[in-house]
Design an enzyme around this catalytic site. Structure first.
Site: not given
Length: 247
Positions: A52, A113
């Site tokens: 994003d 992540y």
């Protein structure tokens, strides 16, 4: 056609995310511009994770097909030179030839992540767009213990964006560890795939535990509620990094 696997890093602060969008500055758009300048081909680059706006990467993976079978180091060095000319915050770390059936997205078996929190009274002057600054003291141990309630296969409806397009909210979370190092708190997450805003939702809900507003049982209850309204605050994208993709 020759398929190349690219490993790259980028500072996502000034990009509108990975995915190419008309009139917006995106990672994909910048890379495809450099690829066109290098090869003369209008090509689409495919990625392991469409990050994003504001999200960073230290180990993003993508693939692209060239007509010519360039030496991998030539592709790396040429694209990096062009990206620098374009003043992009993107670097190609490695390039390698891969079989035609390799797909950066669908061949991936694990995605890693990292979410970074700066936990101190003073705001950041240098890395404001690369961490989530939380001035209130956080109990990292309580956060870690609560996080284990989320590990495993669950319906993560509570922790996904209302705009998530995934067909199923069920995911298997293999790792969610919280470690404190000095003034920073690191959240490490690993799964085959994640839902939209899932890790940022985890980070925001774990913050509630860290400041003492929630208990581990509150977090578990939010999970089982399968209700987006039960999620804590969604953490900002600035602290999130895609660090590794396994194949």
């Amino acid at each position: 056609m020759s398929r190349f696997k690219l490993t790259l890093e980028y500072d996502g602060s000034n990009y509108a995310g990975w995915q190419r969008q008309a009139k917006l500055h995106t990672i994909q758009g910048a890379l495809e511009q450099a690829i066109f300048r290098f090869s003369g081909q209008q090509l689409t680059i495919t990625t392991a994770g469409r990050t994003d706006a504001g999200v960073h990467a230290t180990g993003q993976v993508a693939h692209v097909d060239f007509i010519k079978n360039w030496p991998p180091h030539t592709v790396r060095d040429a694209l990096n030179a062009l990206l620098r000319q374009q003043s992009e915050a993107i670097s190609i770390l490695n390039v390698e030839n891969v079989p035609d059936d390799f797909d950066a997205r669908f061949s991936a078996i694990k995605r890693h992540y990292l979410f970074k929190i700066l936990n101190r009274r003073s705001p950041p002057a240098l890395n404001a767009k690369r961490v989530w600054w939380i001035p209130k003291p956080l109990n990292a141990q309580a956060m870690h213990e609560a996080a284990q309630k989320l590990v495993g296969q669950h319906d993560f409806t509570t922790f996904r964006s209302a705009h998530c397009q995934a067909k199923s909210p069920i995911r298997t979370l293999e790792r969610l560890d919280i470690q404190k190092e000095g003034e920073e708190i690191f959240i490490y997450a690993k799964a085959r795939s994640f839902l939209h805003h899932q890790i940022r939702s985890f980070a925001g809900s774990l913050m509630e535990v860290g400041i003492g507003r929630w208990t581990a049982q509150d977090l578990e209850a939010a999970l089982h509620a399968k209700d987006r309204k039960r999620c804590g605050v969604v953490a900002p994208p600035s602290g999130l990094y895609l660090t590794k993709v396994e194949y």
